[in-house]
Scaffold this motif. Structure first.
Motif, PDB file in Angstrom:
ATOM      1  N   GLY A  50      27.199  92.212  58.473  1.00 53.08           N
ATOM      2  CA  GLY A  50      26.192  91.905  59.487  1.00 53.08           C
ATOM      3  C   GLY A  50      26.579  90.691  60.317  1.00 53.08           C
ATOM      4  O   GLY A  50      26.396  90.671  61.542  1.00 53.08           O
ATOM      5  N   LEU A  51      27.120  89.694  59.657  1.00 56.49           N
ATOM      6  CA  LEU A  51      27.545  88.490  60.382  1.00 56.49           C
ATOM      7  C   LEU A  51      28.749  88.784  61.273  1.00 56.49           C
ATOM      8  O   LEU A  51      28.819  88.316  62.414  1.00 56.49           O
ATOM      9  N   ALA A  52      29.684  89.583  60.761  1.00 54.40           N
ATOM     10  CA  ALA A  52      30.865  89.930  61.556  1.00 54.40           C
ATOM     11  C   ALA A  52      30.433  90.655  62.827  1.00 54.40           C
ATOM     12  O   ALA A  52      30.948  90.392  63.916  1.00 54.40           O
ATOM     13  N   GLN A  53      29.483  91.559  62.667  1.00 57.49           N
ATOM     14  CA  GLN A  53      28.929  92.295  63.806  1.00 57.49           C
ATOM     15  C   GLN A  53      28.333  91.329  64.839  1.00 57.49           C
ATOM     16  O   GLN A  53      28.498  91.504  66.042  1.00 57.49           O
ATOM     17  N   ALA A  54      27.663  90.283  64.335  1.00 59.44           N
ATOM     18  CA  ALA A  54      26.984  89.348  65.249  1.00 59.44           C
ATOM     19  C   ALA A  54      27.970  88.465  66.010  1.00 59.44           C
ATOM     20  O   ALA A  54      27.709  88.077  67.142  1.00 59.44           O
ATOM     21  N   ILE A  55      29.110  88.137  65.398  1.00 58.85           N
ATOM     22  CA  ILE A  55      30.029  87.208  66.081  1.00 58.85           C
ATOM     23  C   ILE A  55      31.183  87.941  66.765  1.00 58.85           C
ATOM     24  O   ILE A  55      32.038  87.311  67.385  1.00 58.85           O
ATOM     25  N   LEU A  56      31.196  89.271  66.670  1.00 63.43           N
ATOM     26  CA  LEU A  56      32.354  90.042  67.142  1.00 63.43           C
ATOM     27  C   LEU A  56      32.710  89.766  68.606  1.00 63.43           C
ATOM     28  O   LEU A  56      33.877  89.664  68.949  1.00 63.43           O
ATOM     29  N   HIS A  57      31.709  89.648  69.457  1.00 60.97           N
ATOM     30  CA  HIS A  57      31.992  89.472  70.881  1.00 60.97           C
ATOM     31  C   HIS A  57      32.013  87.999  71.271  1.00 60.97           C
ATOM     32  O   HIS A  57      31.909  87.674  72.454  1.00 60.97           O
ATOM     33  N   ASP A  58      32.151  87.117  70.298  1.00 59.37           N
ATOM     34  CA  ASP A  58      32.195  85.678  70.528  1.00 59.37           C
ATOM     35  C   ASP A  58      31.043  85.238  71.426  1.00 59.37           C
ATOM     36  O   ASP A  58      31.248  84.689  72.511  1.00 59.37           O
ATOM     37  N   PRO A  59      29.801  85.475  70.977  1.00 57.18           N
ATOM     38  CA  PRO A  59      28.645  85.232  71.842  1.00 57.18           C
ATOM     39  C   PRO A  59      28.379  83.735  72.023  1.00 57.18           C
ATOM     40  O   PRO A  59      28.745  82.930  71.171  1.00 57.18           O
ATOM     41  N   LYS A  60      27.746  83.420  73.142  1.00 55.63           N
ATOM     42  CA  LYS A  60      27.379  82.025  73.395  1.00 55.63           C
ATOM     43  C   LYS A  60      26.197  81.631  72.526  1.00 55.63           C
ATOM     44  O   LYS A  60      26.019  80.466  72.193  1.00 55.63           O
ATOM     45  N   VAL A  61      25.377  82.622  72.214  1.00 58.19           N
ATOM     46  CA  VAL A  61      24.159  82.342  71.463  1.00 58.19           C
ATOM     47  C   VAL A  61      24.145  83.183  70.176  1.00 58.19           C
ATOM     48  O   VAL A  61      24.425  84.374  70.213  1.00 58.19           O
ATOM     49  N   LEU A  62      23.843  82.529  69.072  1.00 59.78           N
ATOM     50  CA  LEU A  62      23.766  83.253  67.801  1.00 59.78           C
ATOM     51  C   LEU A  62      22.374  83.098  67.219  1.00 59.78           C
ATOM     52  O   LEU A  62      21.845  81.991  67.136  1.00 59.78           O
ATOM     53  N   ILE A  63      21.791  84.221  66.816  1.00 58.95           N
ATOM     54  CA  ILE A  63      20.476  84.178  66.177  1.00 58.95           C
ATOM     55  C   ILE A  63      20.628  84.812  64.802  1.00 58.95           C
ATOM     56  O   ILE A  63      20.911  86.009  64.701  1.00 58.95           O
ATOM     57  N   LEU A  64      20.470  84.021  63.768  1.00 63.55           N
ATOM     58  CA  LEU A  64      20.719  84.511  62.418  1.00 63.55           C
ATOM     59  C   LEU A  64      19.450  84.393  61.592  1.00 63.55           C
ATOM     60  O   LEU A  64      18.962  83.301  61.322  1.00 63.55           O
ATOM     61  N   ASP A  65      18.917  85.551  61.193  1.00 62.92           N
ATOM     62  CA  ASP A  65      17.666  85.550  60.417  1.00 62.92           C
ATOM     63  C   ASP A  65      18.003  85.584  58.930  1.00 62.92           C
ATOM     64  O   ASP A  65      18.454  86.611  58.428  1.00 62.92           O
ATOM     65  N   GLU A  66      17.793  84.485  58.269  1.00 61.12           N
ATOM     66  CA  GLU A  66      18.070  84.342  56.837  1.00 61.12           C
ATOM     67  C   GLU A  66      19.465  84.831  56.459  1.00 61.12           C
ATOM     68  O   GLU A  66      19.618  85.742  55.649  1.00 61.12           O
ATOM     69  N   PRO A  67      20.491  84.186  57.032  1.00 59.83           N
ATOM     70  CA  PRO A  67      21.854  84.665  56.785  1.00 59.83           C
ATOM     71  C   PRO A  67      22.306  84.484  55.343  1.00 59.83           C
ATOM     72  O   PRO A  67      23.225  85.156  54.904  1.00 59.83           O
ATOM     73  N   THR A  68      21.679  83.597  54.583  1.00 63.23           N
ATOM     74  CA  THR A  68      22.158  83.359  53.209  1.00 63.23           C
ATOM     75  C   THR A  68      21.212  83.914  52.157  1.00 63.23           C
ATOM     76  O   THR A  68      21.438  83.720  50.971  1.00 63.23           O
ATOM     77  N   ASP A  69      20.180  84.616  52.606  1.00 61.95           N
ATOM     78  CA  ASP A  69      19.204  85.155  51.656  1.00 61.95           C
ATOM     79  C   ASP A  69      19.885  86.103  50.665  1.00 61.95           C
ATOM     80  O   ASP A  69      20.588  87.022  51.053  1.00 61.95           O
ATOM     81  N   GLY A  70      19.659  85.888  49.385  1.00 57.38           N
ATOM     82  CA  GLY A  70      20.180  86.801  48.371  1.00 57.38           C
ATOM     83  C   GLY A  70      21.658  86.639  48.060  1.00 57.38           C
ATOM     84  O   GLY A  70      22.228  87.477  47.385  1.00 57.38           O
ATOM     85  N   LEU A  71      22.291  85.592  48.593  1.00 57.82           N
ATOM     86  CA  LEU A  71      23.704  85.393  48.281  1.00 57.82           C
ATOM     87  C   LEU A  71      23.847  84.444  47.098  1.00 57.82           C
ATOM     88  O   LEU A  71      22.953  83.650  46.809  1.00 57.82           O
ATOM     89  N   ASP A  72      24.995  84.518  46.403  1.00 56.29           N
ATOM     90  CA  ASP A  72      25.216  83.583  45.311  1.00 56.29           C
ATOM     91  C   ASP A  72      25.692  82.250  45.904  1.00 56.29           C
ATOM     92  O   ASP A  72      26.040  82.168  47.082  1.00 56.29           O
TER      93      ASP A  72
END
Ligand SMILES: Nc1ncnc2c1ncn2[C@@H]1O[C@H](COP(=O)(O)OP(=O)(O)O)[C@@H](O)[C@H]1O
Ligand SMILES: [Mg+2]
Lengths: 244, 312
Positions: free
Chosen positions: B142-164
């Motif tokens: 999901g994160l790779a998908q979000a940064i793929l086009h090298d966007p100027k703006v990133l919106i990340l909803d709970e990017p670390t939820d459920g990770l170790d």
């Protein structure tokens, strides 16, 4: 590549990622041949045409097309991918169109795979291939109308089973619109103009005239408008329901 | 840049977001904090262009999300809550699809692909269907998908939820590495995250902004800010000594381990005075520490204080 093509390609590829698509095609081919040869008295009629095949097709579509359309949007909503899809730089219309075209192409592939029937009648006799071609075109257009209705209903619910049942019912009403079963329900209270309007909405009436080989612009237009209307409705329903 | 003006969203009678205004500049990482149901996701969905606001407006890089949705979506990379993706696709196919939709030109394609895959360590799973991946890997896709086009703006909803913890650390490192030239909003309810990645934090509850400050400023609002904690051999004597320090406002003793905490009066510093008085009286201390602020305590005070007000 345009956004519609990209969405369509992804969707179509996802059909074939699981065995479901192949199973569907096999069921479609088996049932359509069974109808044609056994119920349609293909040989006994002694006529070289595909009329038995095309007259059973609407009834087969009634159950098989909703099985394809039920997952179109319900699945996206259930898995949350709708949020991903609709925050990519594409318009709602491109998303709706792309997904619809994929499903339509899929039904088209299944329909095209019935070509052995066409070869068979040419082998057995001397059919009017123009009529058969027109019938195939009409059948595919009709499946598009079924699908567009299914797309709209699938957008309204996350539950694929509900989407399937409602689509079957809606399509059944439209197929039967020209028959007394439906018309009698209206005739008792509705003005004649409305009854005529409903009768003119019948899938079967329009399909029947195309499959007689008479390609009337009005019949084509009917299916095209039907598809356009229901896809437009899909876009509106998705917009209304995407939040929950 | 992200700018919202009195942004609001109602679901029927429920006001999920109630007039939120803020502005985030490039280079800033804004932490969106709040209890569950505060309206964080709803706000992010509106900025990402998924939901239409029912009042107010939002702009990304100058594009209004309602009137110029396509332009706005082009400059945004968005990770929806739960990181949804098409499970039957392989990671490579999925990222290829995103690259197609985002029209990444041919010569940039493999460079962007390698960059995103490299940053998220996806090399080993490229051919695997996404549905067979672990939760941590799905999140990374999901994160790779979000940064793929090298966007100027990133919106990340709970990017670390459920990770170790290791995966959390990796994601935070990633956000920090991208922070320099991007405008980033991260929502979380993990407070330690704020310190690790955010240059600014907004606390929201019930759809309203309750605080907007740097993590350090928020910590300074804590009761523990500049407090002194110690454990002494003779707890009673130590407590008595501390009460002599002029700027001490309150003293608390932990009933379990006998740890004493002295709280300063507002704006005062007591560490040196405490040190002196302990030396003068020859009190043996095993441990002596100057406390920073406690973000969880500030968070609780701010969000619950407001909840109680609302009930009253
Ligand atoms: N589709 C929806 N329909 C109705 N209420 C919703 C919907 N989505 C969220 N809510 C409500 O809006 C409020 C804010 O939700 P949300 O933005 O998801 O909060 P957060 O992300 O901060 O946990 C909650 O009370 C939630 O129950
Ligand atoms: Mg949320």
């Amino acid at each position: 590549m345009s956004a519609i093509t990209t969405v369509c390609k992804r969707e179509l590829r996802s059909y074939f990622a699981t065995p479901v698509a192949y199973v569907f095609i096999v069921i479609f081919l088996v049932l359509s041949s069974a109808f044609t040869f056994y119920l349609g008295n293909f040989y006994e009629r002694g006529q070289a045409d595909l009329l038995p095949f095309f007259s059973f097709l609407p009834w087969l579509y009634l159950f098989l097309v909703p099985a394809v359309s039920m997952r179109l949007w319900s699945e996206e909503r259930k898995s949350g991918t709708i949020e991903l899809l609709l925050t990519l730089p594409i318009t709602m219309w491109q998303a709706v169109m792309g997904k619809f075209l994929a499903a339509w192409a899929f039904i088209g592939i299944a329909l095209a795979l019935t070509f052995p029937l066409w070869i068979t009648v040419n082998y057995l006799g001397d059919p009017d291939n123009g009529v058969i071609f027109a019938s195939y075109l009409g059948a595919w257009l009709m499946s598009g109308a079924f699908l567009a209705i299914g797309s709209c209903i699938s957008a309204a619910t996350r539950n694929q089973v509900v989407a399937f049942i409602l689509t079957v019912v809606a399509c059944f009403v439209l197929v039967m619109a020209g028959f007394p079963l439906v018309l009698d329900a209206f005739r008792s209270w509705a003005p004649q103009a409305l009854v005529d309007a409903i009768a003119s909405l019948s899938f079967l009436t329009h399909f029947a005239s195309i499959s007689k080989g008479v390609i009337d612009l009005r019949d084509l237009l009917y299916f095209v408008l039907m598809i356009g209307f229901w896809l437009y409705a899909s876009a509106i329903v998705i917009d209304l329901k995407k939040a929950d | 840049m992200i700018e919202t003006h009195a942004l609001g969203k109602r679901y029927g009678d429920l006001v999920a977001v109630d007039g939120i205004s803020f502005k985030v500049e490039p280079g800033q990482v804004l932490g969106f904090l709040g209890p569950n149901g505060a309206g964080k996701s709803t706000t992010m969905k509106m900025i990402a262009g998924f939901l239409a606001p029912t009042s107010g407006s939002a702009k990304v890089c100058g594009f209004d999300v309602e009137t110029q949705p396509i332009e706005a979506k082009r400059v945004v990379g968005y990770l929806p809550e739960g990181a949804p993706s098409y499970g039957e696709m392989s990671v490579r196919q999925f990222l290829g699809f995103i690259a197609d939709v985002r029209n990444i030109p041919g010569n940039m394609r493999s460079k962007r692909f390698d960059d995103a895959v490299g940053r998220l360590n996806l090399e080993g799973v490229l051919e695997q269907p996404i549905e067979t991946l672990s939760k941590g890997f799905k999140r990374r896709v999901g994160l790779a998908q979000a940064i793929l086009h090298d966007p100027k703006v990133l919106i990340l909803d709970e990017p670390t939820d459920g990770l170790d913890p290791n995966q959390k650390h990796e994601v935070r490192t990633l956000i920090n590495a991208m922070a320099r030239d991007k405008t980033i909003i991260v929502s979380t309810h993990v407070l330690e995250e704020v310190h690790a990645v955010c240059s600014r934090a907004i606390i929201i509850a019930k759809g309203r902004v309750l605080a907007d400050a740097t993590p350090a400023e928020l910590e300074a609002r804590s009761r523990y800010y500049q407090a002194v904690s110690l454990t002494a051999a003779d707890t009673k004597a130590a407590k008595e000594a501390l009460s002599r320090v002029a700027d001490v406002a309150a003293i608390e003793v932990d009933a379990q381990d006998g740890r004493i905490t002295a709280f300063p009066k507002p704006g005062k510093q007591i560490f040196i005075a405490v040190n002196q008085v302990l030396q003068e009286r020859n009190i043996v201390v095993r441990e002596l520490a100057l406390e920073g602020g406690r973000l969880d305590e500030v968070f609780r005070t701010i969000t619950q204080g407001r909840a109680q007000e609302a009930q009253a």
